[in-house]
Design a protein around this motif. Structure first.
Motif, PDB file in Angstrom:
ATOM      1  N   TRP B  21      -2.417  -5.012  -2.254  1.00 25.48           N
ATOM      2  CA  TRP B  21      -2.332  -3.737  -2.978  1.00 25.48           C
ATOM      3  C   TRP B  21      -1.178  -3.776  -3.964  1.00 25.48           C
ATOM      4  O   TRP B  21      -1.308  -3.394  -5.119  1.00 25.48           O
ATOM      5  CB  TRP B  21      -2.124  -2.621  -1.955  1.00 25.48           C
ATOM      6  CG  TRP B  21      -2.597  -1.274  -2.388  1.00 25.48           C
ATOM      7  CD1 TRP B  21      -3.860  -0.767  -2.265  1.00 25.48           C
ATOM      8  CD2 TRP B  21      -1.812  -0.241  -2.995  1.00 25.48           C
ATOM      9  NE1 TRP B  21      -3.904   0.506  -2.761  1.00 25.48           N
ATOM     10  CE2 TRP B  21      -2.664   0.857  -3.208  1.00 25.48           C
ATOM     11  CE3 TRP B  21      -0.483  -0.136  -3.380  1.00 25.48           C
ATOM     12  CZ2 TRP B  21      -2.241   2.040  -3.779  1.00 25.48           C
ATOM     13  CZ3 TRP B  21      -0.055   1.048  -3.959  1.00 25.48           C
ATOM     14  CH2 TRP B  21      -0.923   2.135  -4.155  1.00 25.48           C
ATOM     15  N   HIS B  22      -0.052  -4.267  -3.476  1.00 24.83           N
ATOM     16  CA  HIS B  22       1.146  -4.306  -4.323  1.00 24.83           C
ATOM     17  C   HIS B  22       0.938  -5.181  -5.557  1.00 24.83           C
ATOM     18  O   HIS B  22       1.384  -4.842  -6.648  1.00 24.83           O
ATOM     19  CB  HIS B  22       2.320  -4.819  -3.501  1.00 24.83           C
ATOM     20  CG  HIS B  22       3.579  -5.038  -4.290  1.00 24.83           C
ATOM     21  ND1 HIS B  22       4.318  -4.004  -4.803  1.00 24.83           N
ATOM     22  CD2 HIS B  22       4.208  -6.170  -4.668  1.00 24.83           C
ATOM     23  CE1 HIS B  22       5.361  -4.495  -5.450  1.00 24.83           C
ATOM     24  NE2 HIS B  22       5.314  -5.810  -5.401  1.00 24.83           N
ATOM     25  N   ILE B  23       0.262  -6.289  -5.347  1.00 24.49           N
ATOM     26  CA  ILE B  23       0.204  -7.273  -6.429  1.00 24.49           C
ATOM     27  C   ILE B  23      -0.478  -6.709  -7.664  1.00 24.49           C
ATOM     28  O   ILE B  23      -0.103  -7.025  -8.799  1.00 24.49           O
ATOM     29  CB  ILE B  23      -0.490  -8.561  -5.934  1.00 24.49           C
ATOM     30  CG1 ILE B  23      -0.342  -9.673  -6.965  1.00 24.49           C
ATOM     31  CG2 ILE B  23      -1.959  -8.342  -5.638  1.00 24.49           C
ATOM     32  CD1 ILE B  23       1.032 -10.165  -7.099  1.00 24.49           C
ATOM     33  N   SER B  72       5.288   0.605  -2.990  1.00 20.38           N
ATOM     34  CA  SER B  72       4.528  -0.391  -2.240  1.00 20.38           C
ATOM     35  C   SER B  72       5.329  -1.685  -2.105  1.00 20.38           C
ATOM     36  O   SER B  72       5.172  -2.416  -1.125  1.00 20.38           O
ATOM     37  CB  SER B  72       3.168  -0.644  -2.893  1.00 20.38           C
ATOM     38  OG  SER B  72       3.328  -1.272  -4.142  1.00 20.38           O
ATOM     39  N   GLY B  73       6.200  -1.958  -3.067  1.00 22.62           N
ATOM     40  CA  GLY B  73       7.094  -3.106  -2.922  1.00 22.62           C
ATOM     41  C   GLY B  73       8.094  -2.889  -1.803  1.00 22.62           C
ATOM     42  O   GLY B  73       8.439  -3.818  -1.055  1.00 22.62           O
ATOM     43  N   THR B  74       8.556  -1.652  -1.668  1.00 22.40           N
ATOM     44  CA  THR B  74       9.481  -1.338  -0.580  1.00 22.40           C
ATOM     45  C   THR B  74       8.822  -1.583   0.771  1.00 22.40           C
ATOM     46  O   THR B  74       9.457  -2.069   1.702  1.00 22.40           O
ATOM     47  CB  THR B  74       9.916   0.138  -0.693  1.00 22.40           C
ATOM     48  OG1 THR B  74      10.285   0.381  -2.036  1.00 22.40           O
ATOM     49  CG2 THR B  74      11.061   0.426   0.230  1.00 22.40           C
ATOM     50  N   LEU B  76       6.797  -3.846   1.453  1.00 22.07           N
ATOM     51  CA  LEU B  76       6.875  -5.284   1.720  1.00 22.07           C
ATOM     52  C   LEU B  76       8.250  -5.680   2.244  1.00 22.07           C
ATOM     53  O   LEU B  76       8.361  -6.475   3.183  1.00 22.07           O
ATOM     54  CB  LEU B  76       6.552  -6.069   0.452  1.00 22.07           C
ATOM     55  CG  LEU B  76       5.135  -5.888  -0.055  1.00 22.07           C
ATOM     56  CD1 LEU B  76       4.962  -6.559  -1.399  1.00 22.07           C
ATOM     57  CD2 LEU B  76       4.157  -6.472   0.947  1.00 22.07           C
ATOM     58  N   SER B  77       9.290  -5.125   1.644  1.00 17.43           N
ATOM     59  CA  SER B  77      10.634  -5.471   2.116  1.00 17.43           C
ATOM     60  C   SER B  77      10.800  -5.126   3.592  1.00 17.43           C
ATOM     61  O   SER B  77      11.380  -5.883   4.355  1.00 17.43           O
ATOM     62  CB  SER B  77      11.698  -4.731   1.320  1.00 17.43           C
ATOM     63  OG  SER B  77      11.563  -5.031  -0.031  1.00 17.43           O
ATOM     64  N   PHE B  78      10.301  -3.949   3.971  1.00 21.71           N
ATOM     65  CA  PHE B  78      10.388  -3.564   5.379  1.00 21.71           C
ATOM     66  C   PHE B  78       9.549  -4.512   6.230  1.00 21.71           C
ATOM     67  O   PHE B  78       9.964  -4.945   7.303  1.00 21.71           O
ATOM     68  CB  PHE B  78       9.887  -2.133   5.581  1.00 21.71           C
ATOM     69  CG  PHE B  78      10.923  -1.081   5.314  1.00 21.71           C
ATOM     70  CD1 PHE B  78      11.303  -0.786   4.013  1.00 21.71           C
ATOM     71  CD2 PHE B  78      11.501  -0.363   6.346  1.00 21.71           C
ATOM     72  CE1 PHE B  78      12.248   0.186   3.755  1.00 21.71           C
ATOM     73  CE2 PHE B  78      12.449   0.611   6.102  1.00 21.71           C
ATOM     74  CZ  PHE B  78      12.815   0.893   4.805  1.00 21.71           C
TER      75      PHE B  78
HETATM   76  C1  HEM Z   1       3.411 -12.244  -6.226  1.00 20.88           C
HETATM   77  C2  HEM Z   1       3.998 -11.372  -5.699  1.00 20.88           C
HETATM   78  C3  HEM Z   1       4.810 -10.277  -6.300  1.00 20.88           C
HETATM   79  C4  HEM Z   1       5.034  -9.915  -7.579  1.00 20.88           C
HETATM   80  C5  HEM Z   1       4.522 -10.546  -8.814  1.00 20.88           C
HETATM   81  C6  HEM Z   1       5.897  -8.781  -7.554  1.00 20.88           C
HETATM   82  C7  HEM Z   1       6.361  -8.113  -8.651  1.00 20.88           C
HETATM   83  C8  HEM Z   1       6.919  -6.867  -8.598  1.00 20.88           C
HETATM   84  C9  HEM Z   1       7.220  -6.035  -9.717  1.00 20.88           C
HETATM   85  C10 HEM Z   1       6.992  -6.377 -11.155  1.00 20.88           C
HETATM   86  C11 HEM Z   1       7.763  -4.882  -9.262  1.00 20.88           C
HETATM   87  C12 HEM Z   1       8.268  -3.711 -10.064  1.00 20.88           C
HETATM   88  C13 HEM Z   1       7.247  -2.651  -9.940  1.00 20.88           C
HETATM   89  C14 HEM Z   1       7.598  -1.523 -10.763  1.00 20.88           C
HETATM   90  O1  HEM Z   1       8.688  -0.941 -10.587  1.00 20.88           O
HETATM   91  O2  HEM Z   1       6.745  -1.235 -11.580  1.00 20.88           O
HETATM   92  C15 HEM Z   1       7.807  -4.983  -7.868  1.00 20.88           C
HETATM   93  C16 HEM Z   1       8.311  -4.041  -7.059  1.00 20.88           C
HETATM   94  C17 HEM Z   1       8.755  -4.401  -5.856  1.00 20.88           C
HETATM   95  N1  HEM Z   1       8.404  -5.564  -5.168  1.00 20.88           N
HETATM   96 FE1  HEM Z   1       7.099  -6.902  -5.681  1.00 20.88          FE
HETATM   97  N2  HEM Z   1       6.169  -8.480  -6.284  1.00 20.88           N
HETATM   98  C18 HEM Z   1       5.511  -9.401  -5.497  1.00 20.88           C
HETATM   99  C19 HEM Z   1       5.550  -9.518  -4.183  1.00 20.88           C
HETATM  100  C20 HEM Z   1       6.540  -8.911  -3.497  1.00 20.88           C
HETATM  101  C21 HEM Z   1       6.965  -9.288  -2.199  1.00 20.88           C
HETATM  102  C22 HEM Z   1       6.392 -10.411  -1.361  1.00 20.88           C
HETATM  103  C23 HEM Z   1       8.002  -8.429  -1.911  1.00 20.88           C
HETATM  104  C24 HEM Z   1       8.873  -8.302  -0.712  1.00 20.88           C
HETATM  105  C25 HEM Z   1       9.000  -9.002   0.212  1.00 20.88           C
HETATM  106  C26 HEM Z   1       8.168  -7.542  -3.008  1.00 20.88           C
HETATM  107  C27 HEM Z   1       9.101  -6.541  -3.059  1.00 20.88           C
HETATM  108  C28 HEM Z   1       9.143  -5.586  -4.036  1.00 20.88           C
HETATM  109  C29 HEM Z   1       9.971  -4.409  -3.978  1.00 20.88           C
HETATM  110  C30 HEM Z   1      10.933  -4.055  -2.886  1.00 20.88           C
HETATM  111  C31 HEM Z   1       9.711  -3.653  -5.119  1.00 20.88           C
HETATM  112  C32 HEM Z   1      10.279  -2.306  -5.485  1.00 20.88           C
HETATM  113  C33 HEM Z   1      11.432  -2.360  -6.386  1.00 20.88           C
HETATM  114  C34 HEM Z   1      11.644  -1.047  -7.031  1.00 20.88           C
HETATM  115  O3  HEM Z   1      12.057  -0.106  -6.355  1.00 20.88           O
HETATM  116  O4  HEM Z   1      11.400  -0.918  -8.248  1.00 20.88           O
HETATM  117  N3  HEM Z   1       7.271  -7.865  -3.962  1.00 20.88           N
HETATM  118  N4  HEM Z   1       7.285  -6.202  -7.484  1.00 20.88           N
END
Ligand code: HEM
Ligand code: HDD
Ligand code: HEM
Lengths: 333, 449
Positions: B21-23, B72-74, B76-78
């Motif tokens: 979903w996050h991706i 949704s990224g958060t 993942l961190s949890f």
């Molecule tokens: C291929 C995998 C991933 C890509 C390309 C990716 C990329 C991104 C991007 C571009 C954002 C910013 C979203 C936004 O603010 O619009 C984001 C948010 C976030 N991602 Fe991912 N992510 C990936 C996987 C993961 C994984 C595996 C984790 C954690 C273990 C993660 C943790 C986070 C977190 C914590 C945020 C939130 C940051 C915020 O508050 O803006 N992501 N991710």
């Protein structure tokens, strides 16, 4: 200072920043929730949108900073805490997700009915997150997270220290938010809104102060290591917090809003700092010290490099954002 | 044989759901700022109100998408801790550093996002436009950092195992591991495909309904140009990425190729499933398997039978996901070639209903390719979480209550998907009705009106 202690300080700086900025964001949910019906509450809710809209995502990243620094610099304690405190971590997470999503949805929703639904979710979950973070802090501070992570899934975070921790977290966030919102309302020229908010913030402040006072006795019995620290090494900080907290009430009462903002920040910062100082040198109280919990030296150095980069790259940008939001042009629509 | 931890299956499901979903939203975080930049710049340089209007609308859409992307990224961190304590405890200090830099980029992205969104009509136009640059850069850096962790899980370096203990940790080696750059390139370009085709699809759908103004033409063309470049690059990068698998993860390659036994030269099997240990229902193209996997028409491809049963990945999921990605990727590349060749010969296919219908489908297809690529990569890495170092069974939590949390996660994601859909559609509806500003419905402006 040793390398692990430096890394712990960097971690705690993040906790502090999240407590202040994230806290003020969360607390605005309390005022949103209690703003009244959709007509009466419209003005306040618009103010909340306006005040936290540009900054909430940035404030939220402090949480990411804390988590990442924690698992990188003190990996085993992170794994132990997430295993034992699975439930409150999960619930805090639910709060964060619902809140962020609903806030964005509400701003752009097409009908009043939708806005009310999203608004209720936003406001309710804004209280959920600080509560469960409070219980997590309480569990760690009262020594309920064993080093190997096999603590009880429920009783570990339902002790008096945890539950009072949760309630105090809600109160503190709301108080902080109230002080900021009053100042914003006044600056934007909404006099009536400001005086209503002022009254409610004063109430929140007095109630939170009373809860802290009541909580002292159970916490002293429940969390002995912590209370030794609080009444010993950290006593000046706690005292300073009490004084600045009281000063904030006085300033609010006398409508000195910008000054109240300053003292409120100091009050919350010192109480958080007091917790950190009281808990030192434990990472997980009574179980793992900072030195024992630290990861590889090379990683600690790397994380300090990352922190230095953050100071150079992120803090100026953050300052710019906050300066813009406080400027004349951004205050009025 | 020890029994699997209670949390293994639900943890994997939950991880797959939340990452999958996050991706999609992460792609928007990576690629959308660049697209908005091009549109916004066009508006300023040519003093073109249509471009400016599009940029303004896109920035409002991004406000919604980035918010749910961030939360949704958060999640993942949890989840790294909640679901995988066996990974984070021993290896947190090995893989943590790239995440720290990732966090830093999110800071920059979130700060400038706030400034950009609220800067309309408040900042001087050119200065306002520049706010997109740190956002776009941070998106790229952040992606590199996460991907470097995933590449490290595929090709672990930067530490040594001595008597089951992790020693000699070198976080820089993890950040700069040799697999990261290529994997990042594939992901980055993939993000542009996803966002390019999805946004183009939205305007193509509008044109199909007869809305053929300058607004729709531009809204279609700019993302489609991005998608074109990305769709042409992606197969090349993907091919190079695949070639190294023969050395680094031969069992994954065998599953990709449905190779039960070692063959030299190996055929390319299109379609097909493994039924009772035998590949069935496939079309075979001789020698091409060797070429695609090893870059030469006569090198061998190792078969699954050369690996102990306990070290083999689930074959069918991996194979189907991999081939779906390739199929979709080839189709999309072909599609953009057709469009530009026709255009070069003087025919504008954006006036053709069938072509527009294809573009509408291309959006979801690009998303599907992305998901398939990740499923192939992650499931193909099984049974390892960290390749040949840490088994997934050792990484997972032993928490028996995890099915509850998985059920909750499903609800949450359904809710967010529906919420986002409702809000985005209502934004589009109001825009069509001529409301440009979208005031909040409880705001004083609305009550006065
Ligand atoms: C291929 C995998 C991933 C890509 C390309 C990716 C990329 C991104 C991007 C571009 C954002 C910013 C979203 C936004 O603010 O619009 C984001 C948010 C976030 N991602 Fe991912 N992510 C990936 C996987 C993961 C994984 C595996 C984790 C954690 C273990 C993660 C943790 C986070 C977190 C914590 C945020 C939130 C940051 C915020 O508050 O803006 N992501 N991710
Ligand atoms: C829009 C999405 C998209 C498209 C059209 C393609 N890919 Fe892809 N692919 C991805 C999106 C993706 C991905 C989701 O981004 C993956 C998962 C892990 C990664 O780094 O990229 C991936 C992984 C991935 C892998 C596995 C790498 C590994 O496990 O280490 C290979 C071999 C390829 N791709 C090859 C290709 C080829 C030959 C394509 C030609 C058409 C192709 N991909 C199109
Ligand atoms: C964003 C796109 C991604 C998707 C869709 C994805 C998908 C998946 C899937 C389907 C699984 C389950 C595999 C199985 O159990 O058979 C999985 C597992 C996992 N993924 Fe990914 N993944 C992505 C990116 C990442 C990244 C960037 C990281 C790390 C930085 C990561 C870390 C993990 C971990 C720790 C597991 C659990 C252990 C395991 O099952 O191997 N994933 N992912």
């Amino acid at each position: 200072m040793t390398l692990p202690v430096l890394a712990a300080a960097a971690l705690f700086a993040g906790v502090l920043a999240y407590g202040l900025f994230g806290g003020a964001d969360f607390g605005s949910g309390f005022f949103d929730l209690t703003a009244g019906g959709s007509t009466r509450g419209g003005e306040l809710r618009t103010l909340v949108d306006h005040s936290i809209g540009p900054v909430w995502e940035a404030n939220h990243v402090w949480l990411i900073y804390v988590l990442v620094t924690w698992w990188t610099a003190f990996p085993t304690t992170f794994a132990a805490a997430t295993e034992t405190l699975f439930v409150p971590f999960l619930l805090a997470l639910v709060g964060i997700v619902l809140r962020g999503a609903a806030f964005a949805f509400r701003k752009y929703s097409g009908t009043l009915a939708q806005a009310r639904l999203f608004g209720a979710v936003f406001a309710g979950s804004s209280l959920m997150a600080p509560f469960f973070f409070g219980t997590i802090a309480g569990a760690i501070a009262s020594g309920r997270v064993p080093a190997d992570g096999d603590g009880d899934l429920w009783s570990s975070w339902t002790s008096p220290t945890s539950l009072f921790g949760g309630v105090i977290a809600i109160g503190t966030c709301s108080f902080l938010a109230g002080v900021f919102l009053v100042a914003d309302a006044e600056r934007a020229g909404h006099r009536d809104l400001a005086s209503g908010l002022r009254r409610r913030t004063l109430t929140v402040g007095v109630v939170t102060g009373a809860v802290v006072f009541v909580a002292l006795v159970p916490i002293i019995h429940d969390a002995t290591t912590l209370s030794e620290g609080l009444t010993g090494r950290a006593a000046p900080l706690i005292l300073a917090s009490g004084l600045t907290g009281a000063a904030t009430l006085v300033l609010l009462a006398r409508r000195r809003f910008p000054a109240a903002r300053l003292t409120a920040v100091v009050a919350v910062a010192t109480v958080l700092l007091g917790w950190g100082v009281a808990q030192y040198p434990w990472m997980l109280v009574d179980e793992v010290t900072i030195d024992q919990g630290a990861g590889a030296d090379a990683t600690l150095v790397a994380i300090l490099v990352a922190v230095a980069l953050a100071i150079v790259l992120v803090l100026p940008a953050l300052g710019y954002l906050f300066r813009l939001t406080q400027s004349e042009r951004w205050t009025h629509d | 044989m020890v029994t699997d931890p209670a949390g293994l299956l639900p943890a994997r499901q939950q991880m797959a759901l939340s990452l999958g979903w996050h991706i999609v939203l992460a792609c928007f975080g990576v690629a959308f700022p660049a697209m908005i930049f091009v549109m916004h710049r066009r508006g300023i340089v040519r003093a073109d109100p249509v471009s400016l209007g599009l940029a303004r609308r896109w920035s409002k859409v991004s406000a919604v998408l980035f918010a749910i992307g961030a939360v949704s990224g958060t999640v993942l961190s949890f989840e790294m801790g909640l679901l995988w304590p066996g990974l984070m405890g021993p290896f947190g200090d090995v893989l943590g550093f790239p995440f720290a830099l990732e966090g830093l980029s999110f800071f920059v992205e979130a700060i400038f996002l706030g400034i950009y969104l609220y800067g309309w009509d408040r900042l001087p136009p050119r200065q306002h436009l520049l706010m997109l640059l740190p956002m776009a850069t941070a998106g790229v850096v952040g992606t590199y950092c996460v991907i470097s962790v995933n590449a490290w899980m595929n090709m672990p370096t930067g530490f040594r195992m001595v008597d089951g203990e992790v020693t000699d940790v070198d976080p820089w080696a993890v950040l700069l591991n040799s697999g990261a750059l290529l994997q990042f390139a594939h992901m980055w370009v993939g993000a542009f495909m996803v966002v390019g085709f999805v946004v183009a699809a939205v305007y193509a759908a509008g044109m199909l309904r007869g809305r053929r103004d300058e607004h729709h033409r531009l809204g279609f063309t700019v993302p489609f140009v991005f998608a074109t470049v990305a769709a042409l690059l992606q197969p090349v990068i993907g091919h190079v990425l695949g070639i190294r698998l023969g050395q680094t993860q031969p069992s994954k390659l065998a599953a990709f190729e449905l190779a039960t036994t070692t063959e030299q030269p190996a055929p390319l099997r299109l379609g097909g499933l493994l039924i009772d240990g035998q590949p069935r229902w496939f079309v075979e193209i001789p020698q091409w398997g060797s070429f695609i996997a090893r870059g030469s028409f006569d090198k061998p491809v190792r078969g699954l039978d050369t690996f102990p049963a306990a070290d083999q990945p689930p074959v069918n999921i991996t194979h189907v996901a991999f081939q779906s990605m390739i199929g979709i990727g080839s189709l999309l590349a072909l599609g953009v070639v057709v469009f530009w060749v026709a255009r070069w010969r003087g025919r504008d296919l954006s006036g053709n209903r069938w072509f527009l219908r294809c573009v509408v489908v291309a959006g979801p297809l690009a998303v599907l390719a992305l998901e398939c690529g990740w499923i192939a990569t992650e499931v193909g890495r099984q049974p390892w979480t960290v390749w040949q170092v840490l088994r997934t069974t050792e990484a997972a939590t032993d928490n028996p209550g995890l099915w509850w949390s998985f059920a909750g996660a499903c609800l949450l994601y359904v809710g967010m998907t529906v919420g986002a859909g409702v809000v985005l559609r209502s934004m589009a509806r109001r825009w069509r009705a001529g409301e440009e500003d979208l005031p909040s419905p409880y705001g004083p402006q609305r009550q006065d009106a």
